[in-house]
Design an enzyme around this catalytic site. Structure first.
Site, PDB file in Angstrom:
ATOM      1  N   LYS A   1     -21.673   5.959  -2.224  1.00 20.24           N
ATOM      2  CA  LYS A   1     -22.836   5.248  -2.447  1.00 20.24           C
ATOM      3  C   LYS A   1     -23.733   5.950  -3.063  1.00 20.24           C
ATOM      4  O   LYS A   1     -23.969   6.811  -3.353  1.00 20.24           O
ATOM      5  CB  LYS A   1     -23.497   4.645  -1.722  1.00 20.24           C
ATOM      6  CG  LYS A   1     -22.008   3.678  -1.071  1.00 20.24           C
ATOM      7  CD  LYS A   1     -23.507   2.761   0.143  1.00 20.24           C
ATOM      8  CE  LYS A   1     -22.748   2.054   0.773  1.00 20.24           C
ATOM      9  NZ  LYS A   1     -22.653   1.550   2.070  1.00 20.24           N
TER      10      LYS A   1
ATOM     11  N   LYS B   1     -15.781   2.701   5.812  1.00 24.42           N
ATOM     12  CA  LYS B   1     -15.256   1.685   5.315  1.00 24.42           C
ATOM     13  C   LYS B   1     -14.314   1.023   5.743  1.00 24.42           C
ATOM     14  O   LYS B   1     -13.723   1.000   6.862  1.00 24.42           O
ATOM     15  CB  LYS B   1     -14.389   1.583   4.168  1.00 24.42           C
ATOM     16  CG  LYS B   1     -14.386   0.302   3.521  1.00 24.42           C
ATOM     17  CD  LYS B   1     -13.920   0.046   1.717  1.00 24.42           C
ATOM     18  CE  LYS B   1     -13.949  -1.569   1.567  1.00 24.42           C
ATOM     19  NZ  LYS B   1     -13.314  -2.540   2.119  1.00 24.42           N
TER      20      LYS B   1
HETATM   21  S1  IVH Z   1     -21.928  -1.218   1.249  1.00 22.94           S
HETATM   22  C1  IVH Z   1     -22.281  -4.979  -2.982  1.00 22.94           C
HETATM   23  N1  IVH Z   1     -21.097   0.205   3.058  1.00 22.94           N
HETATM   24  O1  IVH Z   1     -16.163  -3.997   1.981  1.00 22.94           O
HETATM   25  C2  IVH Z   1     -21.803  -4.979  -1.725  1.00 22.94           C
HETATM   26  N2  IVH Z   1     -19.538  -2.109   2.606  1.00 22.94           N
HETATM   27  O2  IVH Z   1     -14.954  -4.506  -0.014  1.00 22.94           O
HETATM   28  C3  IVH Z   1     -22.113  -3.453  -0.725  1.00 22.94           C
HETATM   29  N3  IVH Z   1     -17.897  -2.481   3.831  1.00 22.94           N
HETATM   30  O3  IVH Z   1     -18.315  -6.633   1.427  1.00 22.94           O
HETATM   31  C4  IVH Z   1     -21.515  -3.168   0.513  1.00 22.94           C
HETATM   32  N4  IVH Z   1     -18.044  -0.719   4.927  1.00 22.94           N
HETATM   33  O4  IVH Z   1     -18.432  -6.573   3.561  1.00 22.94           O
HETATM   34  C5  IVH Z   1     -20.196  -1.132   1.839  1.00 22.94           C
HETATM   35  N5  IVH Z   1     -19.700   1.358   4.804  1.00 22.94           N
HETATM   36  C6  IVH Z   1     -20.167  -0.021   3.533  1.00 22.94           C
HETATM   37  C7  IVH Z   1     -18.442  -0.501   4.038  1.00 22.94           C
HETATM   38  C8  IVH Z   1     -18.913  -1.890   3.686  1.00 22.94           C
HETATM   39  C9  IVH Z   1     -17.111  -2.323   4.796  1.00 22.94           C
HETATM   40  C10 IVH Z   1     -16.981  -3.906   3.245  1.00 22.94           C
HETATM   41  C11 IVH Z   1     -18.232  -4.968   2.538  1.00 22.94           C
HETATM   42  C12 IVH Z   1     -18.175  -5.022   1.679  1.00 22.94           C
HETATM   43  C13 IVH Z   1     -16.828  -4.721   0.935  1.00 22.94           C
HETATM   44  C14 IVH Z   1     -15.681  -4.591   0.423  1.00 22.94           C
END
Ligand code: IVH
Length: 668
Positions: free
Chosen positions: A288, A114
């Site tokens: 995920k 993340k």
């Molecule tokens: S998936 C439905 N994957 O974290 C949301 N988000 O705290 C799907 N983020 O808004 C997002 N790395 O901007 C996803 N590998 C990652 C991510 C990621 C950073 C951010 C993204 C999201 C926020 C949520």
């Protein structure tokens, strides 16, 4: 009840204020963890008191909003947030929920880093980038197309044949740690307020009115999810990510596929350990469910998907009160400020001190005792103060005019210098630091002579000058706190052994300005004994190739100082060694050996190889003679090899050279 409602209202307002600071101003006052705690507390209170739940509570919607600086873009598929946790227990509960809810028993997960950046959505029509937008409130975002187009990681056209008719890829815009540091340097030089962290820098840079400014900011992008897609189907996240790569997007190297909870935990631990090694800020991992069918089955809450969860790493920033600024006098008289904080948890440990570097830094931060500050512990061990978040005092803390130890004048040597110095050579604080350095491992290495012993001896008046160490007897120690027979005997023995340290260690122990361990060795080797050093002129020091102007002056001043002569004489009297033994460095075949390089080396430039040889104690000369010990031969060697054979000189190739560097001397 009234108190609960009061707290709920306060939390909503406070969370709203922090959202504004974070999303709109790019200038947060609290760390992510502290923010998450506020939200968790509000969630808890609302769950316990459903009557007080409001539809627009921050717990019920995606934080952030679309500012009026840009035109607005409506997201056809909402951009949601992720449920997050700091505990493995919660991950375990999420895992159980997912497994229980799924109608099949496939358990496939992908784990992605993340990255702490700003989410953006990019719409490609027939393979061409048409719109770039921020998340905003999840439903409406800001149109930042022109800014997005300046990011080098983002293809303007998908690099595949027959692209989908519509492809809305979502991901994170971020900035590397080094680019972030450089950006802040430039910002400071321009007299502006620097960004507190890479996330703010990315957000501030992306949401610029002038795309040219964005283009200078070295932003990057990685893809992690999608919105609307027409003309292409994927079975799972892994397939989607692979497709993104084919299209020309960057993916993280550290993606993990797994099916077991144990492996998820192991991966969390691995990444926690590796966290500081990445050149970008990772604030956690996103776990995920891989299959899109399974994702559909699990569905969404109104804020986040049920098929994913973020495990967040402990924050590296926290807010706390700066209780006191302590001023310490160093060995060379430089006074350094440091901050004493109200203890606060940070990246897994409690911290109560932070560095303030120097008084120029204090002025820049405009910080003083009593202020509430944001502290950060990034990679480095000692936390630093990022900024003041609430000013409870007037102005900034000024350097004292008098030394806190001896009350002598504190001066700045010249205006360009940032350091303030106590100029009294007999300052007790300087002497204490000097003693600590003199006995330390890399100097005279007197085992057991720690700081608390030094403090006791100073307090009892047993030491007034360095040489007093060598007059200490068993009786002096046995009467001290916590000293028994054995310990007292050991320390007497350690003091005795230290008398025979080589001259280089003694030079280092003297604590001459600008003279570190390496320089001490060079001086000792060159002059061989202390009397030659005392007799050397400024010119003699300058003649040593490794000694520059500043160092030569520093050495000359030091050794011409009568009080230094007195110290050395006193050390001579007690029998401290004053010569450098002409001893080979243990295990180094390079020591004092003469090398000649010939031919083309594959893995080294000539400069590299020469540096290595010299650093291991050897010499590099350009012409061959009877005195040459080794030829390091690369490819396409000339006549030197023949001559070497005639002179019976050992020839080593690059492979052997590498082995010798590693200490595998047996190959010779
Ligand atoms: S998936 C439905 N994957 O974290 C949301 N988000 O705290 C799907 N983020 O808004 C997002 N790395 O901007 C996803 N590998 C990652 C991510 C990621 C950073 C951010 C993204 C999201 C926020 C949520």
């Amino acid at each position: 009840m009234k108190d609960i409602l009061k707290r709920i209202t306060y939390l909503r307002e406070e969370i709203g204020r922090h959202n504004d600071l974070y999303y709109n101003e790019n200038n947060p006052e609290i760390s992510d963890t502290e923010y998450d705690l506020l939200v968790k507390e509000l969630e808890h209170l609302e769950n316990e008191n459903p009557l007080f739940v409001l539809k627009n509570s921050p717990t019920k919607k995606v934080s952030g909003f679309a500012s009026s600086t840009f035109s607005q873009v409506k997201h056809k598929v909402p951009m949601l947030s992720l449920d997050n946790t700091y505990s493995k227990e919660e991950i375990s509960k999420w895992y159980d929920r997912v497994v229980k809810k799924l109608s099949n028993d496939k358990r496939e997960f992908v784990i992605e880093p993340k990255i702490d950046g700003l989410s953006a959505t990019l719409t490609y029509v027939d393979g061409v980038l048409k719109v770039g937008a921020t998340r905003g409130d999840g439903h409406v975002g800001e149109d930042i197309t022109e800014n997005i187009k300046t990011i080098k990681d983002i293809p303007l056209r998908l690099r595949i044949e027959n692209p989908p008719t519509l492809f809305e890829v979502r991901g994170e815009v971020y900035i590397n740690k080094t680019d972030f540091e450089n950006l802040n340097k430039i910002i400071l030089e321009n007299g502006e307020q620097k960004f507190a962290n890479p996330r703010n820098a990315a957000s501030g840079s992306l949401r610029q009115k002038n795309p040219y400014v964005t283009s200078l900011r070295k932003l990057r992008f990685f893809a992690h999810s999608f919105g609307e897609i027409k003309g292409k189907n994927f079975n799972n996240q892994t397939e989607f990510l692979k497709f993104c790569k084919e299209c020309g997007f960057c993916l993280q190297d550290d993606l993990k596929q797994t099916s077991s909870l144990d492996e998820i935990f192991q991966y969390i631990d691995t990444m926690l350990n590796k966290r500081d090694l990445f050149n970008y800020e990772i604030d956690g991992l996103v776990i995920k469910v891989d299959s899109f069918l399974d994702q559909k089955e699990l569905g969404y809450t109104n804020k986040s998907p049920r098929w994913a969860i973020a495990f967040k790493f402990p924050a590296k920033q926290a807010t706390t009160k700066l209780d006191k600024i302590r001023v310490q006098v160093g060995r060379t008289g430089i006074i350094t400020p440091s901050a004493i904080l109200d203890p606060v948890g940070l990246a897994g440990v409690t911290i109560s001190h932070a560095t303030l570097h120097n008084f120029a830094e204090i002025e820049r931060l405009n910080v003083n005792e009593g202020d509430i500050v944001l502290v950060e512990r990034a990679g480095d061990v000692i936390p630093k103060i990022v900024k003041v978040v609430r000013k409870n005092s007037k102005g900034f803390f000024k350097a004292p005019k008098k030394c806190p130890s001896c009350a002598s004048d504190i001066v700045k040597e010249n205006e360009e210098e940032v350091a303030y110095r106590c100029i009294n050579p007999d300052c007790p604080a300087q002497f204490r630091r000097h003693l600590i350095h003199f006995v330390s491992r890399d100097a005279m290495d007197i085992e057991g002579f720690g700081i608390s012993l030094i403090d006791q001896l100073l307090k009892e008046g047993k030491i007034h000058t360095i040489s007093d160490i060598y007059h200490l007897t068993y009786e002096d120690f046995i009467n001290l706190k916590l000293f028994k027979e054995k310990k007292a005997n050991n320390i007497v023995q350690s003091i005795l052994s230290s008398k025979s340290r080589p001259l280089s260690k003694l030079i280092f122990a003297l604590g001459i300005r600008h003279v570190g361990e390496k320089t001490s060795e060079i001086i000792a080797e060159r002059f061989n004994n202390i009397d030659t050093i005392f007799n050397a002129s400024l010119e003699d020091f300058k003649k040593v190739p490794e000694i520059g102007e500043v160092l030569a002056v520093s050495l000359n001043n030091f050794f011409k100082n009568p009080s230094v002569c007195r110290v050395i004489d006193a050390l001579k009297v007690v029998g401290v060694n004053m010569v450098e033994p002409n001893q080979e460095k243990v295990g180094s075949v390079f020591n004092n050996k003469i090398f000649v390089l010939t031919g083309e080396l594959k893995n080294y430039t000539r400069e590299n190889a020469s540096e290595i040889i010299k650093s291991l104690g050897g010499k590099v000369l350009s012409s061959l003679s009877k005195k040459t010990d080794f030829i390091l031969a690369g490819e396409n060697v000339g006549s030197k090899l023949q001559k070497a054979k005639e002179l019976n000189i050992k020839v080593i190739d690059e492979v052997k050279f590498e082995k010798l560097i590693k200490g595998q001397n047996a190959i010779l």
